[in-house]
Motif scaffolding. Structure first.
Motif, PDB file in Angstrom:
ATOM      1  N   ASP A 359      -3.675  -5.286   4.375  1.00  0.00           N
ATOM      2  CA  ASP A 359      -3.274  -4.045   5.050  1.00  0.00           C
ATOM      3  C   ASP A 359      -1.958  -3.516   4.505  1.00  0.00           C
ATOM      4  O   ASP A 359      -1.788  -2.301   4.305  1.00  0.00           O
ATOM      5  CB  ASP A 359      -3.129  -4.295   6.559  1.00  0.00           C
ATOM      6  CG  ASP A 359      -4.482  -4.479   7.226  1.00  0.00           C
ATOM      7  OD1 ASP A 359      -5.497  -4.134   6.596  1.00  0.00           O
ATOM      8  OD2 ASP A 359      -4.523  -4.990   8.364  1.00  0.00           O
ATOM      9  N   LEU A 363      -1.308   0.186   2.629  1.00  0.00           N
ATOM     10  CA  LEU A 363      -0.283   1.161   3.007  1.00  0.00           C
ATOM     11  C   LEU A 363       0.571   1.550   1.805  1.00  0.00           C
ATOM     12  O   LEU A 363       0.870   2.743   1.579  1.00  0.00           O
ATOM     13  CB  LEU A 363       0.607   0.571   4.113  1.00  0.00           C
ATOM     14  CG  LEU A 363       0.015   0.521   5.518  1.00  0.00           C
ATOM     15  CD1 LEU A 363       0.950  -0.248   6.450  1.00  0.00           C
ATOM     16  CD2 LEU A 363      -0.203   1.937   6.053  1.00  0.00           C
ATOM     17  N   ARG A 367       0.651   5.340   0.006  1.00  0.00           N
ATOM     18  CA  ARG A 367       1.912   6.096  -0.101  1.00  0.00           C
ATOM     19  C   ARG A 367       2.213   6.417  -1.575  1.00  0.00           C
ATOM     20  O   ARG A 367       2.694   7.516  -1.898  1.00  0.00           O
ATOM     21  CB  ARG A 367       3.072   5.275   0.484  1.00  0.00           C
ATOM     22  CG  ARG A 367       2.962   5.018   1.968  1.00  0.00           C
ATOM     23  CD  ARG A 367       3.116   6.299   2.777  1.00  0.00           C
ATOM     24  NE  ARG A 367       3.089   6.036   4.201  1.00  0.00           N
ATOM     25  CZ  ARG A 367       1.984   6.012   4.946  1.00  0.00           C
ATOM     26  NH1 ARG A 367       0.806   6.262   4.370  1.00  0.00           N
ATOM     27  NH2 ARG A 367       2.038   5.761   6.235  1.00  0.00           N
ATOM     28  N   ARG A 388       8.551   4.104   1.496  1.00  0.00           N
ATOM     29  CA  ARG A 388       7.920   4.832   2.610  1.00  0.00           C
ATOM     30  C   ARG A 388       7.054   3.924   3.470  1.00  0.00           C
ATOM     31  O   ARG A 388       6.931   4.129   4.687  1.00  0.00           O
ATOM     32  CB  ARG A 388       7.079   5.985   2.065  1.00  0.00           C
ATOM     33  CG  ARG A 388       7.891   7.154   1.509  1.00  0.00           C
ATOM     34  CD  ARG A 388       6.978   8.277   1.103  1.00  0.00           C
ATOM     35  NE  ARG A 388       6.181   8.743   2.232  1.00  0.00           N
ATOM     36  CZ  ARG A 388       5.106   9.524   2.133  1.00  0.00           C
ATOM     37  NH1 ARG A 388       4.720   9.934   0.930  1.00  0.00           N
ATOM     38  NH2 ARG A 388       4.446   9.904   3.201  1.00  0.00           N
ATOM     39  N   ALA A 389       6.454   2.896   2.856  1.00  0.00           N
ATOM     40  CA  ALA A 389       5.558   2.002   3.608  1.00  0.00           C
ATOM     41  C   ALA A 389       6.315   0.878   4.316  1.00  0.00           C
ATOM     42  O   ALA A 389       5.746   0.196   5.173  1.00  0.00           O
ATOM     43  CB  ALA A 389       4.509   1.402   2.670  1.00  0.00           C
ATOM     44  N   ASP A 391       8.741   0.624   6.611  1.00  0.00           N
ATOM     45  CA  ASP A 391       8.903   0.632   8.073  1.00  0.00           C
ATOM     46  C   ASP A 391       7.598   0.267   8.784  1.00  0.00           C
ATOM     47  O   ASP A 391       7.599  -0.516   9.745  1.00  0.00           O
ATOM     48  CB  ASP A 391       9.401   1.994   8.549  1.00  0.00           C
ATOM     49  CG  ASP A 391      10.843   2.248   8.154  1.00  0.00           C
ATOM     50  OD1 ASP A 391      11.554   1.263   7.859  1.00  0.00           O
ATOM     51  OD2 ASP A 391      11.243   3.427   8.120  1.00  0.00           O
ATOM     52  N   SER A 392       6.490   0.828   8.318  1.00  0.00           N
ATOM     53  CA  SER A 392       5.200   0.535   8.951  1.00  0.00           C
ATOM     54  C   SER A 392       4.825  -0.942   8.781  1.00  0.00           C
ATOM     55  O   SER A 392       4.330  -1.586   9.714  1.00  0.00           O
ATOM     56  CB  SER A 392       4.106   1.427   8.351  1.00  0.00           C
ATOM     57  OG  SER A 392       4.389   2.791   8.576  1.00  0.00           O
ATOM     58  N   ASP A 395       7.056  -3.106  11.071  1.00  0.00           N
ATOM     59  CA  ASP A 395       6.645  -3.023  12.477  1.00  0.00           C
ATOM     60  C   ASP A 395       5.391  -3.850  12.752  1.00  0.00           C
ATOM     61  O   ASP A 395       5.314  -4.571  13.753  1.00  0.00           O
ATOM     62  CB  ASP A 395       6.399  -1.555  12.856  1.00  0.00           C
ATOM     63  CG  ASP A 395       7.686  -0.745  12.894  1.00  0.00           C
ATOM     64  OD1 ASP A 395       8.757  -1.368  12.908  1.00  0.00           O
ATOM     65  OD2 ASP A 395       7.606   0.497  12.876  1.00  0.00           O
ATOM     66  N   SER A 396       4.394  -3.731  11.883  1.00  0.00           N
ATOM     67  CA  SER A 396       3.141  -4.465  12.121  1.00  0.00           C
ATOM     68  C   SER A 396       3.344  -5.970  12.055  1.00  0.00           C
ATOM     69  O   SER A 396       2.770  -6.716  12.861  1.00  0.00           O
ATOM     70  CB  SER A 396       2.080  -4.032  11.097  1.00  0.00           C
ATOM     71  OG  SER A 396       2.464  -4.391   9.786  1.00  0.00           O
TER      72      SER A 396
END
Length: 467
Positions: A359, A363, A367, A388-389, A391-392, A395-396
């Protein structure tokens, strides 16, 4: 470029270390995958405890758990069975008889002073006891079926225990005052057990050794009423006794017997006597067919993911596949280093963490594709895609780790194993996604100038650059 080469060197070192560890140290498997031993422990009443209560069962279970930790067995199943029995399942235990000896002994340790005027009698009684124990050892070694000889030998040993017990006063120090016990070598074939007492035990030991120093009388070290050692104290300690709260037990221990005694003493003494009423070897609970099916399913899923990544994302997908191989090796090495016992739920957690790693790469690549569509160069698009990816991805991974923490602290048994393997896998996937994949991609872009113009190898829907 230099920075990427340094990181690549670090990755290679980690990879070599992981492979070396996996080759030299086999993985520990749970009872569901490899089988092990199953013991049924019967808790027996005494005069002080004529009725076995739930509190007695809980106390015995706690001591058994502590001793199993000393045996080095992970993912053991310990549960009560009925009103007076405890069921213990030990994955991967090759010597169930050793487990029986360690778990079945009550381990009631006592230090006693020898009574005055009994020095000569102690030597004679000890000689008779040694002869009886030697005879018992011969009967066990030859696997004798002579029930009468076995019974007579055991009766002789019990009689000598009683006779020697009369030569000593009541216990001055007990196992309750111990803080640690560990085996240590005297020579290649002889071991002793080092003891450490708490403050009260240390003071009592100093006082006892001071009164016995130079008298020729012994300290009786009794384990479950068995006089395992009767050392004397030299006259040099007549002034202060042996201080420092430390002592050793000698008694012709081998490596195994010293380790077993230390495990029993560290685990604590059982509050009531117990008896091993069943000791048998059990096979893998899932069965060979189930295990093979699970392995095939996991491998099949990973292969399909690898093919999809390579076909859909082209060069970045192949880089991600290589990073996932590194991730798998690092994760398995981490499990091995932490002595994680792999069960089927643990393997499921490991495979799920691989999905998390995929995953993260998806991401990043999406991006990167968006950056290429805006007309940026390939190098800047790769760098921007990772930033850009980030932070996502962070968080995950953090939310998954929080879930793992909840499962570990609130769950038990196999659930904890699942939580540990998933947490380790998620942490390593975070490293490989943002380090390995990024490093490999940047090395390709910077090291092969021809690739910078062929953006279709990185993003099929984006036209190649003309300059």
């Amino acid at each position: 470029m230099q920075k990427q080469r340094v990181i690549l060197g670090l990755i290679i070192v980690l990879l070599i270390a992981a492979i070396t560890l996996l080759v030299n140290k086999p993985m520990r498997l749970g009872l569901d995958l490899q089988g092990g031993s199953q013991l049924t422990i019967q808790v027996k009443p005494t005069k002080d405890h004529p009725t076995i209560t739930q509190l007695d069962l809980d106390a015995v279970q706690k001591v058994v758990e502590n001793r199993i930790n000393g045996l080095g067995v992970s993912e053991a199943l310990i549960q009560s069975a009925g009103n007076n029995q405890i069921l213990v399942q030990l994955p991967g235990v090759n010597d169930p008889q050793q487990a029986e000896r360690v778990l079945g002994g009550t381990a009631q340790l006592e230090f006693r002073e020898q009574k005055a005027g009994t020095e000569g009698q102690l030597g004679a009684e000890s000689a008779v006891l040694r002869a009886a124990k030697d005879q018992q050892a011969i009967l066990k070694k030859t696997k004798s079926t002579d029930k009468q000889a076995i019974a007579e030998t055991q009766a002789a040993i019990e009689k000598q225990y009683t006779e020697i017990d009369k030569l000593f006063n009541k216990a001055v120090i007990t196992g309750k005052q111990l803080t640690n016990a560990s085996p240590q070598p005297l020579s290649a074939d002889s071991w002793e057990v080092a003891l450490e007492f708490d403050s009260a035990g240390g003071e009592a030991f100093a006082k006892m050794t001071k009164s016995l120093a130079g008298t020729g009388r012994s300290i009786g070290v009794f384990l479950d009423n068995d006089p395992i050692s009767t050392p004397t104290v030299g006259p040099t300690f007549a002034g202060t006794g042996i201080t420092g709260g430390k002592a050793v037990i000698t008694g012709n221990f081998t490596t195994e017997t010293a380790q077993n005694l230390a495990v029993q003493l560290r685990g604590g003494s059982l509050p009531v006597p117990v008896e091993i009423v069943e000791n048998r070897v059990v096979g893998a609970t899932l069965g060979r067919d189930s295990i093979q099916s699970s392995i095939y399913a996991g491998i099949g899923g990973l292969v399909l993911v690898a093919i999809f990544m390579g076909v859909y994302y082209r060069v970045p997908g192949l880089v991600a596949d290589f990073a996932l191989v590194i991730y798998s090796l690092l994760s398995l090495a981490a499990f091995n280093l932490l002595d994680v016992t792999l069960t089927l739920p643990g393997i499921a957690g490991f495979i799920l963490s691989i999905g998390m790693a995929v995953d993260a790469n998806v991401l990043i690549f999406e991006r990167t594709r968006e950056e290429l569509q805006t007309g940026k160069t390939l190098y800047k698009s790769v760098e921007s895609g990772f930033h850009r990816a980030f932070d996502s991805i962070l968080d995950s991974h953090v939310t998954t780790l929080i879930s793992c923490g909840a499962l570990f602290f609130l769950g038990s048994g196999l659930v904890k194993g699942y939580a540990v393997t998933l947490a380790v896998g998620v942490a390593i996937s975070f490293f490989t996604s943002l380090t390995c994949t990024r490093t490999f991609l940047l090395l390709l872009v910077l090291g092969f100038p021809a690739l910078r113009q062929k953006t279709q190898l990185f993003a099929p829907n984006v036209p190649s650059l003309t300059k």
